[in-house]
Motif scaffolding. Structure first.
Motif, PDB file in Angstrom:
ATOM      1  N   GLY A  75       0.724  -1.431  -0.002  1.00 31.15           N
ATOM      2  CA  GLY A  75       0.008   0.092  -0.031  1.00 31.15           C
ATOM      3  C   GLY A  75       0.936   1.158   0.196  1.00 31.15           C
ATOM      4  O   GLY A  75       1.590   1.470   0.995  1.00 31.15           O
ATOM      5  N   GLY A  76       0.670   2.116  -0.923  1.00 34.62           N
ATOM      6  CA  GLY A  76       1.672   3.249  -1.243  1.00 34.62           C
ATOM      7  C   GLY A  76       0.736   4.398  -1.043  1.00 34.62           C
ATOM      8  O   GLY A  76       1.182   5.390  -1.982  1.00 34.62           O
ATOM      9  N   ALA A 109      -0.159   6.534   4.531  1.00 33.63           N
ATOM     10  CA  ALA A 109       0.691   5.685   5.591  1.00 33.63           C
ATOM     11  C   ALA A 109       1.989   5.036   4.669  1.00 33.63           C
ATOM     12  O   ALA A 109       2.967   5.417   5.249  1.00 33.63           O
ATOM     13  CB  ALA A 109       0.007   4.571   6.277  1.00 33.63           C
ATOM     14  N   ILE A 124       4.626  -1.831  -2.921  1.00 31.66           N
ATOM     15  CA  ILE A 124       3.641  -2.430  -3.769  1.00 31.66           C
ATOM     16  C   ILE A 124       2.331  -1.749  -3.717  1.00 31.66           C
ATOM     17  O   ILE A 124       1.580  -1.707  -2.517  1.00 31.66           O
ATOM     18  CB  ILE A 124       3.540  -4.044  -3.286  1.00 31.66           C
ATOM     19  CG1 ILE A 124       5.015  -4.755  -3.227  1.00 31.66           C
ATOM     20  CG2 ILE A 124       2.829  -4.649  -4.408  1.00 31.66           C
ATOM     21  CD1 ILE A 124       4.930  -5.826  -2.390  1.00 31.66           C
ATOM     22  N   LEU A 178      -7.165  11.692  -0.987  1.00 37.24           N
ATOM     23  CA  LEU A 178      -8.648  11.339  -0.704  1.00 37.24           C
ATOM     24  C   LEU A 178      -9.409  12.372  -0.198  1.00 37.24           C
ATOM     25  O   LEU A 178     -10.650  12.408  -0.573  1.00 37.24           O
ATOM     26  CB  LEU A 178      -8.814   9.828  -0.242  1.00 37.24           C
ATOM     27  CG  LEU A 178      -8.033   8.782  -0.988  1.00 37.24           C
ATOM     28  CD1 LEU A 178      -8.086   7.468  -0.246  1.00 37.24           C
ATOM     29  CD2 LEU A 178      -8.526   8.502  -2.270  1.00 37.24           C
ATOM     30  N   ILE A 212     -11.468  14.373  -2.534  1.00 38.13           N
ATOM     31  CA  ILE A 212     -12.089  14.064  -3.863  1.00 38.13           C
ATOM     32  C   ILE A 212     -13.576  14.252  -3.872  1.00 38.13           C
ATOM     33  O   ILE A 212     -13.956  14.353  -5.161  1.00 38.13           O
ATOM     34  CB  ILE A 212     -12.003  12.328  -3.902  1.00 38.13           C
ATOM     35  CG1 ILE A 212     -12.567  11.552  -2.784  1.00 38.13           C
ATOM     36  CG2 ILE A 212     -10.670  11.895  -4.270  1.00 38.13           C
ATOM     37  CD1 ILE A 212     -12.535   9.954  -3.162  1.00 38.13           C
ATOM     38  N   GLU A 260       1.395  -3.585  -8.356  1.00 38.89           N
ATOM     39  CA  GLU A 260       0.973  -5.068  -8.168  1.00 38.89           C
ATOM     40  C   GLU A 260       0.035  -5.101  -6.960  1.00 38.89           C
ATOM     41  O   GLU A 260      -0.042  -4.273  -6.284  1.00 38.89           O
ATOM     42  CB  GLU A 260       1.971  -5.829  -7.964  1.00 38.89           C
ATOM     43  CG  GLU A 260       2.635  -6.887  -9.005  1.00 38.89           C
ATOM     44  CD  GLU A 260       1.549  -8.026  -9.317  1.00 38.89           C
ATOM     45  OE1 GLU A 260       0.755  -7.880  -8.800  1.00 38.89           O
ATOM     46  OE2 GLU A 260       2.018  -8.942 -10.149  1.00 38.89           O
ATOM     47  N   THR A 261      -0.672  -6.181  -6.825  1.00 42.32           N
ATOM     48  CA  THR A 261      -1.522  -6.282  -5.624  1.00 42.32           C
ATOM     49  C   THR A 261      -1.145  -7.387  -4.760  1.00 42.32           C
ATOM     50  O   THR A 261      -0.727  -8.717  -5.473  1.00 42.32           O
ATOM     51  CB  THR A 261      -3.023  -6.781  -6.146  1.00 42.32           C
ATOM     52  OG1 THR A 261      -3.345  -5.703  -6.879  1.00 42.32           O
ATOM     53  CG2 THR A 261      -3.885  -7.015  -5.010  1.00 42.32           C
ATOM     54  N   ILE A 302      -2.845  -0.870   4.034  1.00 42.45           N
ATOM     55  CA  ILE A 302      -3.476  -1.079   2.819  1.00 42.45           C
ATOM     56  C   ILE A 302      -5.026  -0.392   2.948  1.00 42.45           C
ATOM     57  O   ILE A 302      -6.067  -0.865   2.398  1.00 42.45           O
ATOM     58  CB  ILE A 302      -3.821  -2.688   2.710  1.00 42.45           C
ATOM     59  CG1 ILE A 302      -4.268  -3.323   4.027  1.00 42.45           C
ATOM     60  CG2 ILE A 302      -2.607  -3.402   2.017  1.00 42.45           C
ATOM     61  CD1 ILE A 302      -4.505  -4.964   3.813  1.00 42.45           C
ATOM     62  N   GLY A 303      -5.128   0.371   3.982  1.00 46.15           N
ATOM     63  CA  GLY A 303      -6.394   1.120   4.106  1.00 46.15           C
ATOM     64  C   GLY A 303      -7.573   0.252   4.428  1.00 46.15           C
ATOM     65  O   GLY A 303      -7.392  -0.643   5.199  1.00 46.15           O
ATOM     66  N   PHE A 344     -16.899   5.898  -3.618  1.00 44.45           N
ATOM     67  CA  PHE A 344     -16.231   6.822  -3.487  1.00 44.45           C
ATOM     68  C   PHE A 344     -14.746   7.062  -2.837  1.00 44.45           C
ATOM     69  O   PHE A 344     -14.445   7.602  -1.799  1.00 44.45           O
ATOM     70  CB  PHE A 344     -17.027   8.061  -2.728  1.00 44.45           C
ATOM     71  CG  PHE A 344     -17.562   9.122  -3.411  1.00 44.45           C
ATOM     72  CD1 PHE A 344     -18.866   9.047  -4.138  1.00 44.45           C
ATOM     73  CD2 PHE A 344     -16.729  10.215  -3.653  1.00 44.45           C
ATOM     74  CE1 PHE A 344     -19.228  10.132  -4.803  1.00 44.45           C
ATOM     75  CE2 PHE A 344     -17.451  11.663  -4.448  1.00 44.45           C
ATOM     76  CZ  PHE A 344     -18.556  11.130  -5.169  1.00 44.45           C
ATOM     77  N   HIS A 380      -9.715  -4.741   5.585  1.00 45.03           N
ATOM     78  CA  HIS A 380      -9.419  -5.635   4.326  1.00 45.03           C
ATOM     79  C   HIS A 380      -9.268  -7.112   4.680  1.00 45.03           C
ATOM     80  O   HIS A 380      -8.627  -7.396   5.770  1.00 45.03           O
ATOM     81  CB  HIS A 380      -8.131  -4.928   3.805  1.00 45.03           C
ATOM     82  CG  HIS A 380      -7.745  -5.345   2.452  1.00 45.03           C
ATOM     83  ND1 HIS A 380      -7.573  -6.559   1.980  1.00 45.03           N
ATOM     84  CD2 HIS A 380      -7.187  -4.517   1.407  1.00 45.03           C
ATOM     85  CE1 HIS A 380      -7.029  -6.862   0.705  1.00 45.03           C
ATOM     86  NE2 HIS A 380      -7.019  -5.355   0.375  1.00 45.03           N
ATOM     87  N   GLY A 423      -2.049   3.441   9.557  1.00 41.65           N
ATOM     88  CA  GLY A 423      -3.205   4.161   8.637  1.00 41.65           C
ATOM     89  C   GLY A 423      -4.505   3.062   9.326  1.00 41.65           C
ATOM     90  O   GLY A 423      -4.613   2.574  10.017  1.00 41.65           O
ATOM     91  N   ASP A 424      -5.459   3.219   8.294  1.00 38.39           N
ATOM     92  CA  ASP A 424      -6.785   2.729   8.444  1.00 38.39           C
ATOM     93  C   ASP A 424      -6.473   1.396   8.825  1.00 38.39           C
ATOM     94  O   ASP A 424      -7.507   0.773   9.455  1.00 38.39           O
ATOM     95  CB  ASP A 424      -7.664   2.924   7.153  1.00 38.39           C
ATOM     96  CG  ASP A 424      -7.833   4.538   7.148  1.00 38.39           C
ATOM     97  OD1 ASP A 424      -7.695   5.322   7.854  1.00 38.39           O
ATOM     98  OD2 ASP A 424      -8.645   4.794   5.977  1.00 38.39           O
ATOM     99  N   LEU A 462     -11.654  18.225  10.359  1.00 39.37           N
ATOM    100  CA  LEU A 462     -12.042  19.373   9.549  1.00 39.37           C
ATOM    101  C   LEU A 462     -13.210  18.560   8.586  1.00 39.37           C
ATOM    102  O   LEU A 462     -12.765  17.641   7.834  1.00 39.37           O
ATOM    103  CB  LEU A 462     -11.160  19.683   8.588  1.00 39.37           C
ATOM    104  CG  LEU A 462     -10.120  20.882   9.394  1.00 39.37           C
ATOM    105  CD1 LEU A 462      -9.106  21.304   8.478  1.00 39.37           C
ATOM    106  CD2 LEU A 462     -11.239  22.241   9.333  1.00 39.37           C
ATOM    107  N   LYS A 516      -9.340  23.842   5.688  1.00 44.27           N
ATOM    108  CA  LYS A 516      -9.240  22.717   5.121  1.00 44.27           C
ATOM    109  C   LYS A 516      -8.405  22.650   3.858  1.00 44.27           C
ATOM    110  O   LYS A 516      -7.786  21.781   3.488  1.00 44.27           O
ATOM    111  CB  LYS A 516     -10.455  22.032   4.866  1.00 44.27           C
ATOM    112  CG  LYS A 516     -10.608  20.817   4.383  1.00 44.27           C
ATOM    113  CD  LYS A 516     -11.729  20.016   4.386  1.00 44.27           C
ATOM    114  CE  LYS A 516     -11.803  18.349   3.731  1.00 44.27           C
ATOM    115  NZ  LYS A 516     -12.217  17.468   4.253  1.00 44.27           N
TER     116      LYS A 516
END
Ligand SMILES: Cc1cc2nc3c(=O)[nH]c(=O)nc-3n(C[C@H](O)[C@H](O)[C@H](O)COP(=O)(O)OP(=O)(O)OC[C@H]3O[C@@H](n4cnc5c(N)ncnc54)[C@H](O)[C@@H]3O)c2cc1C
Length: 408
Positions: A13-14, A17, A35, A44, A47, A78-79, A107-108, A126, A247, A280-281, A327, A352
């Motif tokens: 995950g790039g 984080a 990766i 994000l 968006i 790649e995944t 990987i969020g 979204f 995930h 991260g998430d 915010l 913001k």
């Protein structure tokens, strides 16, 4: 240190984080590969502004390979499909295995959209710049068609959904032609603050918007949304902003119980494997932490610091979450959300925007003179945007309009 003796670090995950970890690791001591299946780093948190065209897609993303190579590392588009922690290796969707000394997982999370019948097929999620762009185009198209009715359903009215709604209003308010239904599972919109629900409804009062609170979506079809009470809402465009889930890779790898985020200690190491780090998430921090980019960025940087300290056999540092408010935007009005209270004012939109401009440009800071051209465009855009905001908030006097909400 020779090149061969450097530690192999894989970062899965790039985005916030992962990029933050990579940028803070020195290629002198670490052989780092990031990766990620997508080509661009994406900002994000803004968006939703693609809907109102206050932002363009290219202003919210940057080439990931360039950013990672600037830090002296390797990017692999790649995944990761399997994490084998016993043999310290990961498998890619191509079938190839990659070994690691330490693994960083950033990987969020994933959208709830896959859990609801018909939603992946007929609703617009979204979760990326492209997805938001697609939603923006669909709304634009619907608005331009000559039809007796233009029904739109927005699923989810927590922060993300409200930000999307605010942009729909910002863009289409002058000639409002939608019949907009907002679905929210909670009984009240933003229930944590007294009076905020009424205020948000007041801001959209004269528009054709129906709020369905305390309701969940059972199914999405090509032209309707079916609620848990059996109501069928006609819909030409269904926007999906409801709920995030962990995930599945986390539980499949034995790093988290099923359908949960991966628990970490205060140093951000997995509780089940000290060579696996999470930020991260995707991480479940010991104390409650909002899933926000402003936590993902410093978490990523702390992992880099701790990898370096581990290399030097020094004690690891604890992650100390920044005590800052979230915010939120609702069209032209910005909200500062503290634990004990919230503030709403048009001037907070500038705050913001400022956070976005400063942090995004910092991420893009060039390392070589030849790369300055790219940043110049971005800084010009920042200056124009901040100037416009200053005019519509401070100069027009809207700064004085501030509302205060007490937490319940
Ligand atoms: C519409 C919206 C508005 C938001 N507003 C705000 C806001 O105002 N303020 C704020 O602070 N935060 C906001 N957030 C939340 C913020 O975007 C997230 O907290 C942040 O993106 C988390 O960063 P992350 O690095 O953990 O994960 P992400 O940014 O989600 O990155 C995860 C990366 O992992 C990659 N990946 C996933 N699976 C794999 C795999 N199997 N193999 C390889 N790579 C993989 C993905 O492609 C992605 O690039 C918002 C989010 C959204 C969607």
């Amino acid at each position: 240190m020779t090149l061969a003796s450097r530690k192999h670090i894989l970062i899965i995950g790039g985005n916030f984080a992962g990029l933050s970890t990579a940028r803070a690791l020195s290629s002198k001591y670490f052989d780092v590969t990031v990766i990620d299946p997508s080509t661009d780093f994406e900002w994000l948190p803004h968006i939703h502004e693609l809907i109102s065209r206050h932002k363009k897609a290219d202003q919210l993303r940057h080439n990931r390979q360039l950013l990672i190579e600037r830090a002296g590392h390797t990017f692999l588009q790649e995944t990761v499909t399997v994490i084998d922690k016993t043999q310290q290796r990961v498998q890619l969707s191509s079938g190839q295995w990659l070994a690691y000394d330490d693994l960083v997982i950033t990987i969020g999370n994933m959208s709830l959209i896959d859990k609801i019948k018909g939603a992946r097929q007929y609703a617009l999620p979204f979760g990326s710049v492209n997805e938001a762009e697609r939603a923006a185009l669909q709304l634009q198209r619907l608005d331009s068609l000559s039809l007796p009715e233009r029904p739109v359903v927005l699923v989810g009215a927590s922060i993300e959904g409200l930000e999307v709604l605010g942009e729909i209003i910002r863009r289409y308010r002058r000639q409002w032609r939608f019949q907009l239904h907002v679905i929210e599972a909670q009984e009240t919109i933003m229930p944590q603050f007294q009076g905020m629900s009424d205020y948000l409804k007041e801001l959209s009062r004269e528009l054709n918007i129906q709020w369905h609170t305390g309701r969940q979506v059972k199914e999405v079809t090509k032209d309707s949304v079916i609620l848990d009470n059996g109501d069928i809402l006609s819909s030409r465009v269904t926007l999906w902003c409801a709920g995030a889930i962990p995930h599945p890779l986390l539980s499949e790898a034995g790093l988290a119980p099923e359908r949960q985020y991966a628990p970490v200690n205060a140093n951000l190491q997995s509780l089940v494997d000290e060579h696996i780090w999470l930020a991260g998430d995707a991480a479940a921090f010991p104390t409650s932490l909002e899933k926000q980019a402003y936590h993902a960025l410093p978490m990523g940087a702390l992992i880099a610091k701790n990898l370096n300290r581990a290399r030097q056999k020094r004690d690891l540092n604890n992650f100390k979450p920044l005590p800052i408010p979230s915010l939120m935007s609702f069209g032209d009005v910005g909200f500062l959300l503290f634990k004990s209270h919230a503030l709403a004012s048009p001037s907070l939109i500038a705050a913001k925007e400022g956070v976005f401009q400063a942090n995004f440009n910092l991420l893009k800071l060039p390392r070589q003179v030849s790369e300055w051209h790219d940043l110049k465009d971005s800084l010009t855009f920042s200056a124009i945007n901040m100037g416009k905001l200053a005019k519509s908030t401070w100069i027009d006097g809207k700064l004085l309009h501030t509302r205060h909400f007490q937490a319940r």
